[in-house]
Design a protein around this motif. Structure first.
Motif, PDB file in Angstrom:
ATOM      1  N   PRO A  69      35.452  48.626  40.106  1.00 36.27           N
ATOM      2  CA  PRO A  69      35.644  47.899  38.843  1.00 36.27           C
ATOM      3  C   PRO A  69      34.573  48.199  37.803  1.00 36.27           C
ATOM      4  O   PRO A  69      34.879  48.373  36.619  1.00 36.27           O
ATOM      5  CB  PRO A  69      35.622  46.431  39.282  1.00 36.27           C
ATOM      6  N   LEU A 101      39.292  46.354  35.604  1.00 39.14           N
ATOM      7  CA  LEU A 101      40.204  46.535  36.729  1.00 39.14           C
ATOM      8  C   LEU A 101      41.603  46.020  36.386  1.00 39.14           C
ATOM      9  O   LEU A 101      42.613  46.683  36.677  1.00 39.14           O
ATOM     10  CB  LEU A 101      39.655  45.815  37.961  1.00 39.14           C
ATOM     11  N   VAL A 158      35.783  43.015  36.023  1.00 35.89           N
ATOM     12  CA  VAL A 158      37.074  42.429  36.389  1.00 35.89           C
ATOM     13  C   VAL A 158      38.124  42.731  35.316  1.00 35.89           C
ATOM     14  O   VAL A 158      39.272  43.070  35.621  1.00 35.89           O
ATOM     15  CB  VAL A 158      36.930  40.905  36.600  1.00 35.89           C
TER      16      VAL A 158
END
Length: 403
Positions: free
Chosen positions: A108, A71, A68
């Protein structure tokens, strides 16, 4: 050189060719890590030769902090690169949304992998398989600013060609394991044929030290199958062939491997009255497979074309059998005839033709000197082209050239 190898799943019993290369890269003095896209397969059997690789394999969770975070950082620091990637994926998989969603799911973690590669000082990323591993490698290479390459084996190029030309254009090279695969890729619109390099899979050189099979004599004619028990392996046709063998031929068969069709195949054997002559041995480590090869008279590889074009490349079991000087009966699909040449290094049969498999088995049993000669010629071909130490060295040289 620091090398990262990308695979879909780890460990995987049937992908010894990828792990043999990693062991060889390390023997040559390189530092290697393995990244697997999917979660670690805790229940999978691990070959003895690759136990040391387990500690050097890793992944990131799909919604983990590294994934995460990567990303988010990509969206802030390199929005154009992220936008280009998303546009490429959406465009390439417009006709195959399920596969496209799978790619979106691991973007991701592929971005996180690129940042990890940069921190770890990785020099080259190599993906085993041209599908998801090559896509993840391409994404990571863009982020890390390093070169990548990938291997084209079998259904990874036959089932879907989405993004294949794009990945090949960015790659330093594309390793194809057969001339069949090279011809297939050369026909793809936009594929950069100049990137293709033929480097076979292989077996370790010590396999060539086998003394060869003992001729049939006292006891049964011993037939061996090694591989997954799934549709495209064609094992049901082998069982039908065994049922068609002449009543006066004394034979036994061992089927080594596991898969979705294991119960169905055992039921088929019972229905044909063969359960006392066919041994279903289940999945076996590489070391046990070697022992089975040492007692067999012939190896049968009855592959067929599976759903969506899934099929073989050149099965490593063909190389293993011929390294032991065993005659091989194999289906004439994909790159198999490049190694198992009909009446030269083995016998070829049409895929799915049980009667042809039965005739080939009778031919081997009836003329052992000719069968042994095919096995010996097959051993020579393996020694010349299919030794993992030689082929891994070729791959490393290609990686070094494209750094």
């Amino acid at each position: 050189m620091k090398i990262l190898v990308v695979v879909s799943e780890f460990p995987k019993l049937t992908e010894t060719f990828a792990y043999r290369n990693v062991v060889e890269y390390e023997r040559l003095g390189h530092e290697v890590r393995i990244f697997h896209i999917k979660r670690f397969r805790k229940s999978e059997m691990v070959h003895d030769f690759m136990r040391g690789l387990v500690s050097r394999a890793f992944t990131f969770g799909y919604v983990s902090g590294p994934a995460v975070g990567a990303l988010a950082l990509e969206a802030v620091t390199a929005p154009r690169r992220l936008g280009r990637l998303l546009a490429d994926v959406i465009g390439a998989y417009r006709g195959d949304p399920a596969r496209g969603l799978a790619v979106m799911a691991y973007i991701p973690k592929a971005l996180a992998l690129g940042r990890w590669c940069r921190r770890a000082g990785i020099d080259h990323i190599h993906a085993e398989f041209a599908g998801h591993p090559a896509t993840a490698a391409m994404i990571a290479a863009r982020v890390a600013g390093v070169r990548f390459s990938f291997s084209a084996h079998a259904h990874d190029i036959f089932v879907s060609q989405a993004l294949l030309p794009e990945k090949a254009r960015e790659a330093g090279f594309v390793r194809a394991i057969s001339r069949y695969n090279i011809a297939f890729l050369q026909r793809l619109p936009g594929f950069p044929a100049g990137k293709l390099r033929l480097v076979h899979c292989g077996v370790t050189r010590d396999r060539l030290q086998s003394g060869g099979p003992q001729p049939p004599g006292q006891g049964p004619f011993r037939i061996l199958y090694v591989g997954s028990l799934i549709q495209r392996k064609g094992v049901r046709h082998l069982i039908d062939a065994l049922a068609a063998l002449p009543a006066d031929l004394d034979w036994q068969a061992r089927i080594v491997g596991g898969g979705d069709l294991a119960d169905d195949l055992a039921t088929q054997a019972r229905a044909l009255g063969l359960d006392g002559r066919i041994g279903f041995e289940g999945p076996q480590p590489a070391e046990a497979v070697t022992r089975h090869l040492g007692t067999a008279h012939v190896v049968v590889v009855p592959s067929v074309i599976g759903e969506r074009g899934r099929t073989e490349g050149i099965p490593v079991v063909c190389m293993e059998a011929l390294a032991h000087s065993l005659p091989v009966i194999a289906s004439a699909v994909s790159g198999i005839p490049e190694l198992v040449e009909d009446k030269v290094t083995g016998l070829l049969v049409p895929p799915g033709d049980a009667a042809a498999i039965a005739r080939a088995l009778c031919t081997i049993a009836a003329d052992w000197p000719a069968a042994a000669a095919m096995g010996a010629r097959g051993r020579d071909r393996v020694a010349a082209e299919y030794v993992v130490e030689d082929n891994a060295r070729q791959l490393v040289a290609l990686m070094e050239e494209t750094r």
